[in-house]
Design a protein around this motif. Structure first.
Motif, PDB file in Angstrom:
ATOM      1  N   TRP A 190       0.824  -1.209   0.000  1.00 28.03           N
ATOM      2  CA  TRP A 190       0.000   0.000   0.000  1.00 28.03           C
ATOM      3  C   TRP A 190       0.860   1.263   0.000  1.00 28.03           C
ATOM      4  O   TRP A 190       0.646   2.173  -0.804  1.00 28.03           O
ATOM      5  N   ALA A 191       1.876   1.302   0.879  1.00 27.21           N
ATOM      6  CA  ALA A 191       2.692   2.506   1.038  1.00 27.21           C
ATOM      7  C   ALA A 191       3.543   2.806  -0.192  1.00 27.21           C
ATOM      8  O   ALA A 191       3.880   3.968  -0.443  1.00 27.21           O
ATOM      9  N   SER A 192       3.910   1.790  -0.954  1.00 28.41           N
ATOM     10  CA  SER A 192       4.717   1.989  -2.156  1.00 28.41           C
ATOM     11  C   SER A 192       3.893   1.839  -3.433  1.00 28.41           C
ATOM     12  O   SER A 192       4.446   1.787  -4.525  1.00 28.41           O
ATOM     13  N   GLY A 193       2.586   1.770  -3.271  1.00 27.19           N
ATOM     14  CA  GLY A 193       1.720   1.501  -4.410  1.00 27.19           C
ATOM     15  C   GLY A 193       1.148   2.729  -5.096  1.00 27.19           C
ATOM     16  O   GLY A 193       1.270   3.857  -4.624  1.00 27.19           O
ATOM     17  N   LYS A 194       0.492   2.490  -6.226  1.00 29.30           N
ATOM     18  CA  LYS A 194      -0.133   3.560  -7.015  1.00 29.30           C
ATOM     19  C   LYS A 194      -1.283   4.216  -6.245  1.00 29.30           C
ATOM     20  O   LYS A 194      -1.496   5.426  -6.336  1.00 29.30           O
ATOM     21  N   GLU A 195      -2.008   3.400  -5.501  1.00 26.40           N
ATOM     22  CA  GLU A 195      -3.158   3.910  -4.753  1.00 26.40           C
ATOM     23  C   GLU A 195      -2.731   4.976  -3.747  1.00 26.40           C
ATOM     24  O   GLU A 195      -3.410   5.995  -3.587  1.00 26.40           O
ATOM     25  N   TYR A 196      -1.599   4.754  -3.092  1.00 27.85           N
ATOM     26  CA  TYR A 196      -1.145   5.722  -2.104  1.00 27.85           C
ATOM     27  C   TYR A 196      -0.720   7.035  -2.778  1.00 27.85           C
ATOM     28  O   TYR A 196      -1.005   8.116  -2.265  1.00 27.85           O
ATOM     29  N   GLU A 197      -0.046   6.957  -3.908  1.00 31.25           N
ATOM     30  CA  GLU A 197       0.343   8.171  -4.624  1.00 31.25           C
ATOM     31  C   GLU A 197      -0.890   8.987  -5.009  1.00 31.25           C
ATOM     32  O   GLU A 197      -0.905  10.221  -4.895  1.00 31.25           O
ATOM     33  N   GLN A 198      -1.931   8.303  -5.466  1.00 32.84           N
ATOM     34  CA  GLN A 198      -3.180   8.975  -5.823  1.00 32.84           C
ATOM     35  C   GLN A 198      -3.792   9.653  -4.604  1.00 32.84           C
ATOM     36  O   GLN A 198      -4.276  10.791  -4.681  1.00 32.84           O
ATOM     37  N   LEU A 199      -3.745   8.961  -3.481  1.00 32.92           N
ATOM     38  CA  LEU A 199      -4.282   9.494  -2.231  1.00 32.92           C
ATOM     39  C   LEU A 199      -3.560  10.782  -1.823  1.00 32.92           C
ATOM     40  O   LEU A 199      -4.200  11.778  -1.475  1.00 32.92           O
ATOM     41  N   VAL A 200      -2.231  10.763  -1.870  1.00 39.93           N
ATOM     42  CA  VAL A 200      -1.446  11.945  -1.509  1.00 39.93           C
ATOM     43  C   VAL A 200      -1.757  13.100  -2.458  1.00 39.93           C
ATOM     44  O   VAL A 200      -1.934  14.249  -2.035  1.00 39.93           O
ATOM     45  N   GLY A 201      -1.811  12.799  -3.749  1.00 37.65           N
ATOM     46  CA  GLY A 201      -2.099  13.836  -4.731  1.00 37.65           C
ATOM     47  C   GLY A 201      -3.424  14.520  -4.463  1.00 37.65           C
ATOM     48  O   GLY A 201      -3.533  15.752  -4.537  1.00 37.65           O
ATOM     49  N   GLU A 202      -4.449  13.735  -4.116  1.00 39.80           N
ATOM     50  CA  GLU A 202      -5.781  14.290  -3.902  1.00 39.80           C
ATOM     51  C   GLU A 202      -5.940  14.958  -2.542  1.00 39.80           C
ATOM     52  O   GLU A 202      -6.625  15.974  -2.413  1.00 39.80           O
ATOM     53  N   LYS A 203      -5.303  14.391  -1.513  1.00 46.67           N
ATOM     54  CA  LYS A 203      -5.485  14.901  -0.153  1.00 46.67           C
ATOM     55  C   LYS A 203      -4.509  16.020   0.209  1.00 46.67           C
ATOM     56  O   LYS A 203      -4.850  16.923   0.974  1.00 46.67           O
ATOM     57  N   ILE A 204      -3.285  15.943  -0.302  1.00 39.15           N
ATOM     58  CA  ILE A 204      -2.235  16.872   0.122  1.00 39.15           C
ATOM     59  C   ILE A 204      -1.742  17.754  -1.016  1.00 39.15           C
ATOM     60  O   ILE A 204      -1.480  18.937  -0.835  1.00 39.15           O
ATOM     61  N   GLY A 205      -1.609  17.194  -2.197  1.00 34.23           N
ATOM     62  CA  GLY A 205      -1.118  17.952  -3.343  1.00 34.23           C
ATOM     63  C   GLY A 205      -0.153  17.116  -4.155  1.00 34.23           C
ATOM     64  O   GLY A 205       0.628  16.331  -3.611  1.00 34.23           O
ATOM     65  N   TRP A 206      -0.203  17.277  -5.473  1.00 31.79           N
ATOM     66  CA  TRP A 206       0.599  16.424  -6.345  1.00 31.79           C
ATOM     67  C   TRP A 206       2.089  16.669  -6.225  1.00 31.79           C
ATOM     68  O   TRP A 206       2.903  15.786  -6.501  1.00 31.79           O
ATOM     69  N   SER A 207       2.494  17.844  -5.790  1.00 29.13           N
ATOM     70  CA  SER A 207       3.930  18.090  -5.595  1.00 29.13           C
ATOM     71  C   SER A 207       4.471  17.324  -4.398  1.00 29.13           C
ATOM     72  O   SER A 207       5.678  17.164  -4.241  1.00 29.13           O
ATOM     73  N   ASN A 208       3.577  16.845  -3.533  1.00 28.90           N
ATOM     74  CA  ASN A 208       3.977  16.092  -2.347  1.00 28.90           C
ATOM     75  C   ASN A 208       4.013  14.585  -2.581  1.00 28.90           C
ATOM     76  O   ASN A 208       4.382  13.833  -1.676  1.00 28.90           O
ATOM     77  N   VAL A 209       3.622  14.147  -3.754  1.00 32.39           N
ATOM     78  CA  VAL A 209       3.626  12.707  -4.047  1.00 32.39           C
ATOM     79  C   VAL A 209       5.050  12.158  -3.912  1.00 32.39           C
ATOM     80  O   VAL A 209       6.007  12.758  -4.413  1.00 32.39           O
ATOM     81  N   PRO A 210       5.222  11.023  -3.216  1.00 38.32           N
ATOM     82  CA  PRO A 210       6.560  10.417  -3.104  1.00 38.32           C
ATOM     83  C   PRO A 210       7.004   9.835  -4.438  1.00 38.32           C
ATOM     84  O   PRO A 210       6.834   8.645  -4.707  1.00 38.32           O
ATOM     85  N   ALA A 211       7.568  10.678  -5.277  1.00 35.34           N
ATOM     86  CA  ALA A 211       7.903  10.300  -6.649  1.00 35.34           C
ATOM     87  C   ALA A 211       9.289   9.654  -6.729  1.00 35.34           C
ATOM     88  O   ALA A 211       9.932   9.384  -5.729  1.00 35.34           O
ATOM     89  N   GLY A 212       9.716   9.405  -7.954  1.00 37.61           N
ATOM     90  CA  GLY A 212      11.052   8.877  -8.170  1.00 37.61           C
ATOM     91  C   GLY A 212      11.149   7.371  -8.144  1.00 37.61           C
ATOM     92  O   GLY A 212      12.245   6.819  -8.121  1.00 37.61           O
ATOM     93  N   LYS A 213       9.995   6.678  -8.148  1.00 41.82           N
ATOM     94  CA  LYS A 213      10.048   5.218  -8.076  1.00 41.82           C
ATOM     95  C   LYS A 213       9.220   4.503  -9.137  1.00 41.82           C
ATOM     96  O   LYS A 213       9.524   3.367  -9.486  1.00 41.82           O
ATOM     97  N   ARG A 214       8.161   5.148  -9.651  1.00 42.04           N
ATOM     98  CA  ARG A 214       7.260   4.484 -10.584  1.00 42.04           C
ATOM     99  C   ARG A 214       7.169   5.222 -11.920  1.00 42.04           C
ATOM    100  O   ARG A 214       7.089   6.446 -11.959  1.00 42.04           O
ATOM    101  N   SER A 215       7.144   4.448 -12.992  1.00 40.90           N
ATOM    102  CA  SER A 215       6.980   5.029 -14.322  1.00 40.90           C
ATOM    103  C   SER A 215       5.639   5.735 -14.435  1.00 40.90           C
ATOM    104  O   SER A 215       5.527   6.808 -15.041  1.00 40.90           O
ATOM    105  N   SER A 216       4.601   5.141 -13.848  1.00 37.33           N
ATOM    106  CA  SER A 216       3.251   5.679 -13.981  1.00 37.33           C
ATOM    107  C   SER A 216       3.114   7.065 -13.361  1.00 37.33           C
ATOM    108  O   SER A 216       2.262   7.856 -13.804  1.00 37.33           O
TER     109      SER A 216
END
Length: 456
Positions: free
Chosen positions: A340-366
């Motif tokens: 969950w913590a390293s998954g796509k769903e969590y990135e989507q959650l952060v983007g919607e709840k906190i902001g897309w600049s806060n997404v833990p990037a640098g690991k997934r092509s998607s």
């Protein structure tokens, strides 16, 4: 664990990204606070107190626990403290913590010592996690010598060159799309003094393997140098290593920030943000701060790949990742949390709840294909992605290496060696000794490591 008990204390050293040397692991039994591990429908997670980790902690109960019923007990500590606690619990397989934040430096070492649960069996079953979406350099850096996967990245970074586009335009300077280090040096000389109090470039000079030695080692790599050759012979006295070090020291002394020997990541970030420097070579993670809403330089910074000399690329590779302790009482539930913590769903959650600049990037092509992320991180995301994709952790230079790592050598002894060498380099930057003297002392330090590894 290694069979040579007389070398045990040296083998168990661990490293911090900030370059602080921790003490060797305790040799006695250690059971941690309370002496018990997780159990039932809960897991224990030990992690660093970085902002994105703290956000994860806040989101877990209402999202992960609500969905799975698995309670997550977090222990969140500063970097030095968390690494010390992780090393003790994992080395002794105390099992108090199921999951911990580890970097791509520690994970191969921990895996070799038998402290980690392999994760490949989980990724093969958990199709929703989409292991193939993880960027190849990240997958490679978290794989052990046995070819098995032992970590999942939470976020990752490389390094690139940042520069003031407006200052360059005013001075009539053009930044190449893929600069060489010589071109950067020439531009630094021309940008020096472009504005009152502005220096041409900022480069780390602060002692620490993860401070000055991180960027300097990438320069060494692309100039054709290496800490050790494939047979473990120390090569800090080679012409290539000396040329790279002399170039770096001369550049920062002639066109770099004042007080360079005491300047690290934080100081250079402040210098670029406050208009005190025209260029900065450092971590891709810095871009988020430079482009933040309140940044004085938002929209004024250009980003290009790490400068090169003899190699096609030279950016470093670093990740905070999740490691699953082999002694975990709840490995299946621990994997659900990691997934969950390293998954796509969590990135989507952060983007919607906190902001897309806060997404833990640098690991997934998607992540880099997501229109909302691409829009918010448009100034740097493509260069950042390319830097990570081009990183070569097992082949970063012009010759074969005996251990993985770009800005470090993937052996436990590097914590001590890198820190001690950094002190010599920093002294050269401060003008207290020559580069020749600094490398002569550094070579002697590296030769002691060679004696232990040669012939293996």
């Amino acid at each position: 664990m290694r069979t040579h008990s007389r070398r045990r204390s040296r083998r168990l050293l661990v490293v911090t990204a900030a370059g602080t040397l921790l003490a060797p692991l305790l040799s006695g039994c250690w059971a941690g606070a309370g002496g018990t591990g997780s159990g039932g429908n809960s897991i224990n997670v030990l992690m660093v107190n970085n902002p994105q980790m703290v956000e994860l902690q806040k989101l877990t109960a209402d999202h992960f626990t609500k969905k799975t019923g698995i309670k997550v007990n977090f222990t969140v500590l500063p970097e030095n403290d968390v690494r010390d606690k992780i090393s003790q619990d994992f080395a002794n397989q105390a099992g108090q913590y199921d999951v911990a934040t580890l970097s791509n430096y520690e994970i191969p070492i921990y895996a070799k010592n038998g402290w980690l649960h392999e994760l490949g069996s989980y990724t093969r079953e958990d199709r929703a996690f989409d292991q193939n979406d993880i960027l190849p350099p990240m997958r490679q850096s978290l794989t052990g010598e046995d070819g098995k996967l032992y970590g999942q990245p939470f976020y990752g970074e490389s390094s690139f060159l940042m520069y003031r586009k407006d200052v360059f335009a005013k001075k009539g300077l053009t930044m190449p799309e893929k600069p060489t280090w010589q071109q950067v040096a020439d531009l630094a000389a021309k940008a020096d003094g472009a504005q009152k109090g502005m220096k041409g470039i900022c480069l780390r000079g602060l002692p620490g393997w993860g401070e000055v030695m991180a960027p300097l080692t990438t320069v060494v790599n692309t100039f054709g140098g290496t800490w050790f050759d494939k047979d473990w012979k120390a090569r800090l006295d080679s012409p290539e290593f000396e040329r790279a070090t002399r170039f770096y020291v001369d550049l920062v002394r002639e066109h770099g920030e004042s007080g360079a020997a005491q300047s690290g990541y934080a100081e250079c970030l402040n210098n670029l943000t406050q208009g005190k420097t025209a260029m900065w070579y450092d971590a891709t993670a810095a871009a988020g701060s430079l482009e933040a809403a309140g940044s004085p330089v938002k929209g004024r910074i250009g980003y290009v790949p790490a400068p090169v000399d003899r190699t096609a690329s030279s950016g470093w590779l670093y990740t905070w990742a999740w490691g699953l302790q082999k002694a975990s009482h709840n490995p299946d539930k621990a994997w659900k949390f990691i997934s969950w913590a390293s998954g796509k769903e969590y990135e989507q959650l952060v983007g919607e709840k906190i902001g897309w600049s806060n997404v833990p990037a640098g690991k997934r092509s998607s992540t880099y294909e997501n229109p909302r992320y691409r829009k918010e991180a448009g100034a740097f995301q493509s260069v950042m992605r390319a830097a990570i994709a081009d990183a070569r952790p097992r082949d970063p230079g012009v010759q074969p290496r005996p251990a993985p790592g770009i800005q470090f050598v993937g052996i436990p002894e590097f914590t001590d060696l890198g820190t001690r060498v950094s002190q010599e380099i920093s002294a050269a930057i401060a003008g207290r000794q020559s580069v020749e003297s600094a490398l002569e002392k550094s070579q002697e330090l590296a030769e002691k490591i060679s004696e232990e590894y040669e012939g293996r």
